[in-house]
Design a protein around this motif. Structure first.
Motif, PDB file in Angstrom:
ATOM      1  N   ALA A 296     -25.394  26.013  21.125  1.00  0.00           N
ATOM      2  CA  ALA A 296     -23.947  25.315  21.263  1.00  0.00           C
ATOM      3  C   ALA A 296     -23.804  23.917  21.206  1.00  0.00           C
ATOM      4  N   PHE A 297     -24.707  23.607  22.375  1.00  0.00           N
ATOM      5  CA  PHE A 297     -24.437  22.348  23.031  1.00  0.00           C
ATOM      6  C   PHE A 297     -25.712  21.146  22.875  1.00  0.00           C
ATOM      7  N   VAL A 298     -27.050  21.987  22.643  1.00  0.00           N
ATOM      8  CA  VAL A 298     -28.013  21.151  22.680  1.00  0.00           C
ATOM      9  C   VAL A 298     -28.512  20.647  21.274  1.00  0.00           C
TER      10      VAL A 298
ATOM     11  N   THR B  64     -23.020  38.568  14.309  1.00  0.00           N
ATOM     12  CA  THR B  64     -21.870  37.646  14.091  1.00  0.00           C
ATOM     13  C   THR B  64     -21.137  37.167  15.247  1.00  0.00           C
ATOM     14  N   VAL B  65     -20.817  37.930  16.188  1.00  0.00           N
ATOM     15  CA  VAL B  65     -20.352  37.467  17.251  1.00  0.00           C
ATOM     16  C   VAL B  65     -20.755  36.339  18.022  1.00  0.00           C
ATOM     17  N   VAL B  66     -22.162  36.433  18.116  1.00  0.00           N
ATOM     18  CA  VAL B  66     -22.934  35.291  18.762  1.00  0.00           C
ATOM     19  C   VAL B  66     -22.712  33.934  17.589  1.00  0.00           C
ATOM     20  N   GLU B  67     -23.025  34.292  16.486  1.00  0.00           N
ATOM     21  CA  GLU B  67     -22.641  33.247  15.536  1.00  0.00           C
ATOM     22  C   GLU B  67     -21.423  32.405  15.674  1.00  0.00           C
ATOM     23  N   ALA B  68     -20.176  33.219  15.585  1.00  0.00           N
ATOM     24  CA  ALA B  68     -19.028  32.632  15.842  1.00  0.00           C
ATOM     25  C   ALA B  68     -18.789  32.110  16.902  1.00  0.00           C
ATOM     26  N   LEU B  69     -19.253  32.414  17.907  1.00  0.00           N
ATOM     27  CA  LEU B  69     -19.276  31.990  19.441  1.00  0.00           C
ATOM     28  C   LEU B  69     -19.914  30.806  19.509  1.00  0.00           C
ATOM     29  N   THR B  70     -21.236  30.517  18.996  1.00  0.00           N
ATOM     30  CA  THR B  70     -21.699  29.115  19.024  1.00  0.00           C
ATOM     31  C   THR B  70     -20.834  28.144  18.553  1.00  0.00           C
ATOM     32  N   VAL B  71     -20.088  28.519  17.285  1.00  0.00           N
ATOM     33  CA  VAL B  71     -19.175  27.453  16.788  1.00  0.00           C
ATOM     34  C   VAL B  71     -17.828  27.025  17.431  1.00  0.00           C
ATOM     35  N   THR B  72     -17.362  28.460  18.171  1.00  0.00           N
ATOM     36  CA  THR B  72     -16.186  28.308  19.076  1.00  0.00           C
ATOM     37  C   THR B  72     -16.480  27.382  20.255  1.00  0.00           C
ATOM     38  N   LEU B  73     -17.474  27.912  20.743  1.00  0.00           N
ATOM     39  CA  LEU B  73     -17.731  27.305  22.146  1.00  0.00           C
ATOM     40  C   LEU B  73     -18.072  25.501  21.913  1.00  0.00           C
ATOM     41  N   ALA B  74     -18.735  25.617  20.821  1.00  0.00           N
ATOM     42  CA  ALA B  74     -19.133  24.026  20.783  1.00  0.00           C
ATOM     43  C   ALA B  74     -17.727  23.311  20.417  1.00  0.00           C
TER      44      ALA B  74
END
Lengths: 634, 120
Positions: free
Chosen positions: A396-398, A558-568
């Motif tokens: 998400a961040f790097v 799908t949760v992990v994928e969506a989380l990556t976007v949300t967290l970023a």
């Protein structure tokens, strides 16, 4: 009444203890004799594994065979060896004196291994000497007269080839013969009178062996050459450490790349199960518990099984081939600088898979202080449960760019997190050794055994054992934690017209929001605070919890994928870095704390570990957050 | 137990070697060096190091050969005992082992040296 008739009349199975020095091939012999009929348990009060197995002798006696930890002498130097001593002397609670002892020795190293047999003979109990690895000895041109040796020692002597079923026939026959003899008695007094041998008593054993050997060894074999040649490279002051580093690199590479496919299968299977349950169950609390609580949670943990097994495959191969002691040799000086023993390398390496087997492996370290320091720093080795959190935050961040000509920045950050854990562990060990745990150290004194091809049966049985321990942990601790967590994050239900996700109003939400002021200085928002509550029980649950907090649903991928976007979008870089720093140190695993308690036999050290790791985590996160803010990461 | 006369003879022999400067602690031996153990003595109270060394095969009369050193501070050492077992130990413990030359060149010492192509 003989021991044999006792057993024949069905009173109890005969109990025979397998004793021998390390590297005598004792465990291989045990595996050949008992096959898959093994049971592993713990001795009460200590986490020394009690390995036992059943076998039937040719005459038809049922024998319970006990595999005791390897030891050079009955004078125990470690908790492991103390078990061997206590069982042989009948002093182990709930164990009772074994009906007979089989002493396993390496026929190619008889000069060093016979002393243990002489110590055992002093006890006056039924005893058989098994000359193991006889095929190797013969290949080197060595010839040993078992008749002469048996006459000299006054006990039955058999040769065994532990790798082959046919190689143990003599031993089984001899067990029958021994069990049908009436015990002569008189052993009890010798056992009660047992005292630790003095230096002069050990010298006397040496002289006795020197007197015995020329009579029994008809022809001496040529010394082993291959091991010397290999060691010239593998223990070379410069090449040795380089090869060790290359091996470790290969190992971690394999853990991540080989595990990918089986992890995808598990992920797919769990997602399918979730879909199936969702489709067939009525909307109810039970469905929520099953789908969101249990299947999602268990799936999130089972997914690490491939990585753990691959790491253990390497560790077992390195151990069985004899290389692991070389690694300890190469690392000893570096580790002794912070007050650790070279032997601590093996438990610490296992801790990269999971701290629990690492903490258990520390029992081979004899000195109590050396052992305690090793146990206390084991959780700082990055275990595989931290990976999903690292992977999520890094993704998400790097940015996925390369630096310095082709090195991926994301991989570099991952490496940095591992390195931070290792450096932190070394510093903590050094500080503990200078403050709380000052005092004597154990001498290194460690045999460097001859290299040999790893035995596939030993390795597979070892892997099976690890898989069982891991699955048992999931079935007990993790499952119950998941159910409690589901309860905490489901009740009470949100009020009508709620604007925040349901978990915000639940008990978990209340706890998380109460913790928020405490965590605000290190940059954590209430969402993180809530996710940390379940994450305290087991690290990997935090990812699923974040998914719940941000009201995402679906299967894991799908949760992990969506989380990556949300967290970023919703976190600052400083917050993400701070959470990563927190994860390097924080003691977020109930099972590890339980293992430390069991291993040290006190809550004191488990509590100490929790407090020191928590403090370190807070400080590390605080510093990271403030520095990142100052550098414009807000 | 060896007889009284035997012990006296050994002590005399030891004194002669020490005087001639032919003895050194195992910790000071160079890589590839061979010798015979003359004495194993530790200064700690309960003689723990001494017992540990004896149990790993470091006993008076045994042949030793220093095979390897670690990189930093030439520590630890890997020592081959009687051509059968290799043991790793730190310099601190190796200090407790006094080694002299292989005077009576017994078969095992001679054969090992010739096999490795190294003069005694």
């Amino acid at each position: 009444m003989t021991a044999g008739t006792l057993a024949a009349e069905g009173f109890r199975p005969l109990r025979i203890a397998l004793v021998g020095p390390p590297n005598s091939g004792k465990t291989t012999l045990f595996n050949t004799l008992t096959g898959g009929r093994q049971k592993t348990a713990n001795y009460p009060g200590v986490t020394v594994e009690r390995k036992s197995g059943r076998l039937r002798t040719p005459v038809g006696h049922t024998v319970e065979l006990l595999d005791l930890p390897g030891s050079y002498s009955l004078r125990a130097r470690s908790p492991d060896e103390a078990i061997t001593r206590d069982v042989v002397l009948g002093r182990q609670a709930q164990e009772g004196l074994p009906d007979a002892v089989v002493c396993v020795t390496d026929a190619t190293n008889l000069g060093q291994h016979l002393r243990l047999l002489l110590e055992l003979r002093q006890l006056g109990r039924p005893l058989i000497l098994a000359l193991n690895m006889m095929d190797l000895a013969q290949k080197r041109g060595c010839e040993i007269s078992t008749e002469a040796l048996s006459r000299q020692l006054g006990i039955p002597v058999v040769t065994t080839v532990a790798m082959r079923k046919s190689g143990v026939r003599d031993l089984l026959g001899q067990i029958d013969t021994l069990l049908n003899q009436t015990p002569t008695g008189g052993g009890a007094a010798a056992i009660d009178d047992w005292v630790e041998p003095s230096p002069d008593a050990i010298r006397a054993y040496h002289r006795e062996v020197e007197r015995l050997l020329p009579e029994a060894v008809v022809r001496e074999g040529a010394p082993e050459r291959l091991t010397r040649r290999l060691d010239r490279v593998l223990l070379h002051p410069v090449a040795g450490p380089l090869i060790l580093i290359a091996l470790l690199f290969l190992m971690f590479q394999a853990v991540f790349s080989w595990a990918e496919a089986p992890m995808d299968w598990i992920d797919g299977g769990m997602a399918g199960l979730q879909q199936w349950l969702s489709a067939y169950l009525e909307e109810s609390l039970l469905k929520s518990l099953l789908v969101d609580g249990i299947v999602a949670g268990v799936g999130g943990v089972v997914i690490f099984l491939p990585q753990i097994l691959i790491l253990f495959l390497f560790i077992l191969l390195l151990e069985d081939s004899g290389y692991m002691t070389r690694a300890a040799f190469l690392m000893d000086r570096l580790m002794s600088a912070v007050g650790l023993n070279g032997r601590a390398f093996i438990p610490l390496l296992s801790s990269f898979a999971c701290a629990i087997p690492g903490i258990m492996a520390a029992r081979t370290i004899a000195h109590p202080l050396d052992r305690l320091v090793t146990i206390l720093i084991a959780p700082l080795m990055t275990c595989s449960a931290r990976l999903p959190v690292y992977i999520l935050l890094i993704a998400a961040f790097v940015p996925a760019t390369t630096v310095w000509g082709g090195i991926g920045l994301q991989g570099l950050v991952m490496f940095g997190l591992y390195a931070t854990g290792i450096v932190g562990a070394l510093i903590v060990a050094g500080v503990l050794r200078l403050t709380l745990l000052r005092g004597g150290r154990q001498p290194l004194l460690m045999e460097l055994p001859s290299y040999k091809w790893p035995n596939p049966v030993n390795v597979l049985l070892g892997l099976w054992e690890r898989a069982k321990i891991f699955m048992r942990r999931i079935g007990t601790i993790i499952l119950s934690v998941l159910i409690v967590l589901w309860f905490l994050s489901t009740f009470p239900a949100p009020p009508d017209g709620a604007t925040e996700p349901a978990i915000y109003y639940s008990f978990a939400g209340l706890i998380g929001r109460a913790l928020e002021p405490l965590l605000a200085p290190i940059g954590f928002n209430w969402q993180i605070a809530i996710a940390l509550v379940p994450g305290l029980a087991a690290r990997e649950v935090a990812v699923a919890a974040l998914g719940t907090v941000y009201a995402l649903s679906g299967d894991e991928g799908t949760v992990v994928e969506a989380l990556t976007v949300t967290l970023a979008q919703s976190w600052t870089l400083a917050t993400a870095l701070s959470l990563l720093a927190w994860y390097v140190f924080a003691p977020q695993c109930l099972a590890t704390l339980a293992a430390v308690r069991r291993e040290t036999n006190s809550w004191r050290w488990a509590t100490f570990m929790f407090v020191y790791l928590m403090t370190l985590a807070y400080i590390a996160a605080f510093v990271t957050y403030r520095v990142a803010l100052a550098l414009g990461g807000g | 137990m060896s007889g009284h006369g035997e012990q006296e003879r050994q002590l005399f022999e030891l004194g002669r070697l020490v005087k001639a400067g032919l003895t050194q602690p195992l910790s000071l031996m160079r890589r590839g060096g061979v010798g015979r153990i003359l004495a194993v003595r530790s200064s700690d109270g309960d003689r723990e190091v001494e017992r540990g060394l004896l149990e790993m095969g470091f006993v008076e009369g045994a042949c030793v050969e220093v095979l390897h050193y670690g990189l930093l501070g030439r520590d630890p050492l890997a020592v081959r005992i009687n051509q059968t077992m290799t043991v790793a130990l730190r310099r601190g413990e190796a200090n407790a082992v006094l080694v002299g030359p292989l005077l009576d060149q017994t078969a095992d010492a001679r054969s090992s040296a010739s096999q490795e192509g190294r003069p005694l």
